[in-house]
Design an enzyme around this catalytic site. Structure first.
Site, PDB file in Angstrom:
ATOM      1  N   ASP A   1       0.828  -1.201   0.000  1.00 54.63           N
ATOM      2  CA  ASP A   1       0.000   0.000   0.000  1.00 54.63           C
ATOM      3  C   ASP A   1       0.867   1.257   0.000  1.00 54.63           C
ATOM      4  OD1 ASP A   1       0.757  -0.826   2.700  1.00 54.63           O
ATOM      5  OD2 ASP A   1      -0.454   0.860   3.408  1.00 54.63           O
TER       6      ASP A   1
ATOM      7  N   GLU B   1      -0.008  -1.226   5.666  1.00 54.09           N
ATOM      8  CA  GLU B   1       1.015  -0.811   6.623  1.00 54.09           C
ATOM      9  C   GLU B   1       0.909   0.672   6.925  1.00 54.09           C
ATOM     10  OE1 GLU B   1       5.069   0.650   7.893  1.00 54.09           O
ATOM     11  OE2 GLU B   1       3.815   1.251   6.201  1.00 54.09           O
TER      12      GLU B   1
END
Length: 414
Positions: free
Chosen positions: A85, A180
């Site tokens: 991400d 994350e």
């Protein structure tokens, strides 16, 4: 780079064009379904390399195994991990990567927004990258080197090890995680499925950086309740929760205890959001320090500031809540120092000067260390992260691949 022994540049350029922005306001996991677009591509590419067990689960995690080439028994299983991400702080939609060959040190003007100019004055590390090939975005988005540089490095490692069976190593597990950037990267991680003994995240910046000490982190939320009244007839009755919250935030120290006034091992409190209206307002903070015990001291001090503030607003009340986010990985890794030492040895073998560094933040490795997988953090070259000025050196990424090739052999040797 057609004749390059590395695939990291070509992979990175493809990966950053896939929008994987995390959504901090979403209750789902992953927080944005589009993160799975990269998951599925990585599984396809891993299988094309001959890694038969590559899979993406319902949560978007990617798991894969590079089989051992060494005949030795009892070699620990090592995991290499990066997150897929990108941060919601800056747009990650329609990223246009631009390669700047043989960087001269001159200012880089990003073409889609000429007001975005990357200079050595603003980014000192660039002075060390003269002669390197740099990749930036076009000026309207972040680049996504955090952490697609790490993803590309691990994928390049996988390609090299699957092709060069003469490199001796034990079993290697690959892990790519979602979310994350919103602090949820290991929320659904199956540690039994991962089945590794030690790990490394690829999510640090400057060439040679090796990090085995992170912040410890809590989140703290205050709900302030005022007294509602019709604004036309509010004299002596209304207590505006937004004004209480504003006075609370304004009462925070101006020259200490904040991200903008601290560095190195100094901790901080940081307001991240204020939401609500007249009757009720929520004020959210993150609390950070490398010494875990200091978090409770900070939280007591912060609540004391609110208590003092609220005495000036008779009738206002509040509640508070503290949520643990992650803890300093050093608390675990200090008992297995060889995990860090092997990474330092690998860098030296690859001709890189190691730079032991503390993290003023956290990684998936912070939480995984406390889940039974001691997990320091290795450099990728990602710089100016979470911004339109984000850049990465192709040579830094290649040297990270070289480091991992050396590292797996050191584990096999020891």
């Amino acid at each position: 780079m057609k004749n390059s022994p590395y695939s990291v540049e070509e992979r990175f350029v493809r990966y950053v064009q896939i929008d994987t922005t995390a959504d901090p306001n979403s209750p789902s996991f992953p927080s944005s379904e589009k993160q799975k677009d990269l998951s599925h591509l990585l599984v396809k590419e891993l299988k094309a390399l001959g890694i038969e067990d590559a899979e993406s689960d319902q949560w978007g995690y990617v798991y894969a195994t590079i089989p051992a080439t060494s005949a030795k028994e009892n070699i620990p299983t090592i995991c290499f991990c990066s997150h897929m991400d990108t941060a919601p702080d800056c747009s990650g939609t329609n990223v246009k990567p631009i390669i700047h060959r043989n960087y001269t040190g001159a200012p880089i003007t990003l073409p889609d927004d000429p007001t975005q100019i990357i200079t050595t004055e603003k980014h000192a590390y660039l002075k060390e990258k003269i002669g390197d090939d740099l990749i930036t975005a076009s000026g309207l988005t972040l680049l996504g080197a955090d952490d697609k540089a790490g993803v590309a490095i691990i994928m390049d490692l996988a390609e090299q090890l699957m092709k060069k069976k003469d490199i001796p190593h034990g079993k290697i597990r690959i892990l790519f995680t979602p979310d994350e950037e919103v602090g949820r990267g290991v929320e659904q991680l199956d540690m039994e499925k991962l089945c590794a003994d030690f790990g490394y995240t690829l999510d640090s910046g400057e060439l040679g950086a090796i990090e085995d000490e992170s912040f410890s982190a809590d989140a703290m939320t205050f709900v302030i309740t005022g007294v509602s009244a019709h604004p036309g007839y509010a004299k002596g009755k209304m207590v505006h929760a937004m004004k209480v919250a504003s006075a609370f935030v304004d009462a925070l120290p101006k020259d200490e205890w904040s991200p903008e006034s601290t560095r190195d091992r100094e901790g901080f409190v940081h307001p991240t959001a204020i939401t609500g209206g007249l009757e009720e307002v929520t004020v959210s903070f993150i609390i950070r320090d490398h010494i875990t015990a200091k978090l409770s001291e900070y939280e007591t001090r912060l609540e004391g500031i609110l208590k003092e503030t609220i005495t000036k607003f008779p009738g206002a009340t509040y509640t508070s809540k503290v949520t643990e986010q992650y803890r300093n990985m050093k608390e675990i890794i200090q008992d297995v120092p060889f995990v860090t030492n092997y990474a330092i040895e690998a860098m030296e073998n690859a001709g890189i000067t190691p730079k032991p560094t503390i993290i003023r933040g956290g990684t998936d490795g912070s939480r995984m260390s406390f889940m039974g997988l001691p997990c320091p953090n290795i450099f990728t070259g990602e710089m100016a992260i979470h911004s339109r000025h984000e850049y990465v050196s192709i040579q830094d990424m290649q040297k990270a691949v070289d480091t991992l090739v050396e590292l797996v052999q050191i584990w096999e040797k020891h």
